[in-house]
Enzyme design. Structure first.
Site, PDB file in Angstrom:
ATOM      1  N   ARG A   1      14.649   7.614  53.690  1.00  0.00           N
ATOM      2  CA  ARG A   1      13.084   7.956  53.175  1.00  0.00           C
ATOM      3  C   ARG A   1      12.724   9.281  53.668  1.00  0.00           C
ATOM      4  O   ARG A   1      13.196   9.659  54.857  1.00  0.00           O
ATOM      5  CB  ARG A   1      12.248   6.753  53.994  1.00  0.00           C
ATOM      6  CG  ARG A   1      12.388   5.337  53.380  1.00  0.00           C
ATOM      7  CD  ARG A   1      11.702   5.345  51.948  1.00  0.00           C
ATOM      8  NE  ARG A   1      11.738   4.075  51.216  1.00  0.00           N
ATOM      9  CZ  ARG A   1      12.857   3.668  50.589  1.00  0.00           C
ATOM     10  NH1 ARG A   1      13.913   4.558  50.292  1.00  0.00           N
ATOM     11  NH2 ARG A   1      12.735   2.503  49.922  1.00  0.00           N
TER      12      ARG A   1
ATOM     13  N   HIS B   1      14.777  10.984  44.249  1.00  0.00           N
ATOM     14  CA  HIS B   1      14.847   9.604  44.500  1.00  0.00           C
ATOM     15  C   HIS B   1      15.826   9.070  43.511  1.00  0.00           C
ATOM     16  O   HIS B   1      15.344   8.020  43.062  1.00  0.00           O
ATOM     17  CB  HIS B   1      13.615   8.763  44.730  1.00  0.00           C
ATOM     18  CG  HIS B   1      13.684   7.764  45.645  1.00  0.00           C
ATOM     19  ND1 HIS B   1      12.768   7.489  46.476  1.00  0.00           N
ATOM     20  CD2 HIS B   1      14.552   6.991  45.723  1.00  0.00           C
ATOM     21  CE1 HIS B   1      12.955   6.287  47.118  1.00  0.00           C
ATOM     22  NE2 HIS B   1      14.094   6.145  46.884  1.00  0.00           N
TER      23      HIS B   1
HETATM   24  P1  NAP Z   1      19.844  -2.268  56.570  1.00  0.00           P
HETATM   25  O1  NAP Z   1      20.835  -3.224  55.893  1.00  0.00           O
HETATM   26  O2  NAP Z   1      18.295  -2.805  56.945  1.00  0.00           O
HETATM   27  O3  NAP Z   1      20.300  -1.765  57.666  1.00  0.00           O
HETATM   28  C1  NAP Z   1      19.612  -0.719  58.534  1.00  0.00           C
HETATM   29  C2  NAP Z   1      20.571  -0.028  59.532  1.00  0.00           C
HETATM   30  O4  NAP Z   1      19.622   0.882  60.479  1.00  0.00           O
HETATM   31  C3  NAP Z   1      21.073  -1.092  60.655  1.00  0.00           C
HETATM   32  O5  NAP Z   1      22.308  -0.973  60.809  1.00  0.00           O
HETATM   33  C4  NAP Z   1      20.236  -1.113  61.918  1.00  0.00           C
HETATM   34  O6  NAP Z   1      20.648  -1.148  62.975  1.00  0.00           O
HETATM   35  C5  NAP Z   1      19.827   0.340  61.760  1.00  0.00           C
HETATM   36  N1  NAP Z   1      18.718   0.831  62.446  1.00  0.00           N
HETATM   37  C6  NAP Z   1      17.399   0.368  62.472  1.00  0.00           C
HETATM   38  N2  NAP Z   1      16.304   0.774  63.254  1.00  0.00           N
HETATM   39  C7  NAP Z   1      17.275   1.573  64.007  1.00  0.00           C
HETATM   40  C8  NAP Z   1      17.024   2.385  65.274  1.00  0.00           C
HETATM   41  N3  NAP Z   1      15.783   2.365  65.818  1.00  0.00           N
HETATM   42  N4  NAP Z   1      17.967   3.034  65.666  1.00  0.00           N
HETATM   43  C9  NAP Z   1      19.230   3.103  65.497  1.00  0.00           C
HETATM   44  N5  NAP Z   1      19.563   2.304  64.146  1.00  0.00           N
HETATM   45  C10 NAP Z   1      18.452   1.588  63.596  1.00  0.00           C
HETATM   46  O7  NAP Z   1      19.254  -1.330  55.488  1.00  0.00           O
HETATM   47  P2  NAP Z   1      19.916  -0.654  54.181  1.00  0.00           P
HETATM   48  O8  NAP Z   1      19.966  -1.899  53.012  1.00  0.00           O
HETATM   49  O9  NAP Z   1      21.216  -0.147  54.696  1.00  0.00           O
HETATM   50  O10 NAP Z   1      19.074   0.285  53.618  1.00  0.00           O
HETATM   51  C11 NAP Z   1      18.846   1.575  54.609  1.00  0.00           C
HETATM   52  C12 NAP Z   1      17.705   2.498  53.853  1.00  0.00           C
HETATM   53  O11 NAP Z   1      18.168   2.969  52.617  1.00  0.00           O
HETATM   54  C13 NAP Z   1      16.537   1.476  52.922  1.00  0.00           C
HETATM   55  O12 NAP Z   1      15.664   1.044  54.193  1.00  0.00           O
HETATM   56  C14 NAP Z   1      15.792   2.476  52.406  1.00  0.00           C
HETATM   57  O13 NAP Z   1      14.915   3.079  52.983  1.00  0.00           O
HETATM   58  C15 NAP Z   1      17.073   3.544  51.796  1.00  0.00           C
HETATM   59  N6  NAP Z   1      17.450   3.643  50.522  1.00  0.00           N
HETATM   60  C16 NAP Z   1      17.305   4.509  49.723  1.00  0.00           C
HETATM   61  C17 NAP Z   1      17.775   4.527  48.355  1.00  0.00           C
HETATM   62  C18 NAP Z   1      17.606   5.859  47.462  1.00  0.00           C
HETATM   63  O14 NAP Z   1      17.811   5.817  46.188  1.00  0.00           O
HETATM   64  N7  NAP Z   1      17.484   7.102  48.045  1.00  0.00           N
HETATM   65  C19 NAP Z   1      18.161   3.439  47.704  1.00  0.00           C
HETATM   66  C20 NAP Z   1      18.179   2.377  48.724  1.00  0.00           C
HETATM   67  C21 NAP Z   1      17.858   2.414  49.925  1.00  0.00           C
HETATM   68  P3  NAP Z   1      21.081  -2.947  63.277  1.00  0.00           P
HETATM   69  O15 NAP Z   1      22.238  -3.196  62.467  1.00  0.00           O
HETATM   70  O16 NAP Z   1      21.438  -2.820  64.675  1.00  0.00           O
HETATM   71  O17 NAP Z   1      19.938  -3.794  63.049  1.00  0.00           O
HETATM   72  C1  GLV Z   2      15.217   2.842  47.184  1.00  0.00           C
HETATM   73  O1  GLV Z   2      14.973   3.438  47.684  1.00  0.00           O
HETATM   74  C2  GLV Z   2      15.243   1.468  47.786  1.00  0.00           C
HETATM   75  O2  GLV Z   2      14.677   1.140  48.897  1.00  0.00           O
HETATM   76  O3  GLV Z   2      15.889   0.559  47.071  1.00  0.00           O
END
Ligand code: NAP
Ligand code: GLV
Length: 311
Positions: free
Chosen positions: A226, A274
């Protein structure tokens, strides 16, 4: 209202709602599908699907709401919205296609950096034959969840030396993992830093001067999580001072990125709008319908957000 079917409201201010309406309407579980904005009576709506931002006071029109889902992986748009009730389940999209596409995008960025593709493209303009070779890279992945965990595993398979960072300590084969308290040691290894954290009060502005200074000289940044994670001026300063060597940015504080942003013109920055990984309606709809069936039978929903943690 048909007692067996569930009425849905879709609010998608960024994406075309059409494929969602078409896909969901094929299910026997689904009753009326409303698309915001609408003047229809929404009293019977039990489910709200949102891809940011939700218009003000929509929740007031939904007295029978039972479940809210983000249509993407991120839920930051819901967590900062004061009208979202704290006692309803909130879910998000966790989908193998989303993980695959994110991994492919990051690998593309990594390879372009490792193989100096921007320099080769520049040299081609002047018929310049300059053999710029490459080195192996240590990659640090911040966030080892659905997306970061998948990425870290695939990078190991591709032969990168991989370091991972998450709130709680993870075990991933071939990845040296650090928990939050180990951030200094993690950063010190990361010749490429990939951000896949969720935005929470703890992670907002995390990509800042101090973190950049903790990276080895010449490190490269890939921010695909983000825009609110990144302090843009700190990045520009670090690039201009020659500490960071470049950045691939897919997400921004303000989207679309304003035309007067210095990032557009920075020679060491690559910008994409994005698109790193975009929810595929077809597979996400299967997930949503699975959860709809669980809602009806009273089973726990899949991929719920921990509202206290903010992700
Ligand atoms: P997720 O499954 O919720 O994973 C989040 C990870 O971050 C977990 O490993 C968590 O730790 C860690 N985390 C959270 N808070 C933390 C902190 N304070 N310090 C250290 N580590 C921390 O999320 P995801 O599905 O992988 O997605 C991640 C992000 O990608 C989304 O939130 C979104 O913003 C972004 N995204 C972007 C796109 C794009 O097109 N650019 C597309 C999809 C998603 P724990 O494992 O210990 O809980
Ligand atoms: C895209 O940014 C998503 O969070 O799926």
């Amino acid at each position: 209202m048909d007692q067996q079917k569930v009425d849905i409201l879709i609010s998608s201010s960024v994406w075309d709602p059409k494929p969602w309406v078409e896909g969901l309407s094929k299910s026997d579980l689904v009753g009326e599908i409303h698309v915001w904005p609408t003047k229809a009576d929404l009293t019977n709506v039990e489910v709200l699907f949102v891809w940011k931002p939700l218009a003000e006071r929509v929740i007031d029109l939904l007295p029978n709401l039972k479940w809210i889902s983000s249509l993407g992986a991120g839920v930051d748009h819901l967590m900062i919205d004061a009208q979202i009730p704290s006692d309803l389940p909130i879910t998000r999209i966790v989908d193998p296609f989303l993980a695959r596409d994110m991994t492919n995008y990051v690998v593309m960025g990594l390879m372009m950096h490792q193989r100096s593709m921007l320099s080769h493209l520049e040299n081609q303009k002047s018929n310049t034959w300059e053999r710029i070779t490459y080195q192996s890279l240590k990659v640090g992945v911040m966030g080892l969840g659905a997306l970061g965990g998948h990425l870290a595993e695939k990078l190991v398979d591709l032969g990168f030396e991989v370091f991972g960072f998450s709130r709680t300590l993870k075990e991933i084969e071939g990845v040296k993992c650090f928990e939050a308290s180990g951030i200094k040691d993690f950063l010190g290894q990361a010749e490429v830093l990939v951000n896949l954290l969720p935005v929470t009060p703890q992670t907002t502005d995390i990509l800042n001067k101090e973190v950049f200074e903790g990276l080895p000289k010449g490190a490269y940044l890939i921010n695909v999580a983000r825009g609110n994670h990144l302090v843009e001026q700190d990045l520009i300063d670090s690039l201009d001072q020659g500490h960071l060597s470049g950045a691939l940015l897919d997400v921004f504080r303000t989207e679309p990125l304003p035309s007067d942003s210095a990032l557009w013109r920075h020679p060491k920055v690559i910008i994409t709008p994005h698109v790193a990984s975009v929810t595929t309606p077809k597979s996400a709809i299967e997930l949503l319908l699975n959860n709809l069936s669980r809602l009806k039978t009273g089973e726990d929903l899949l991929h719920t957000v921990n509202i206290n943690q903010g992700y």
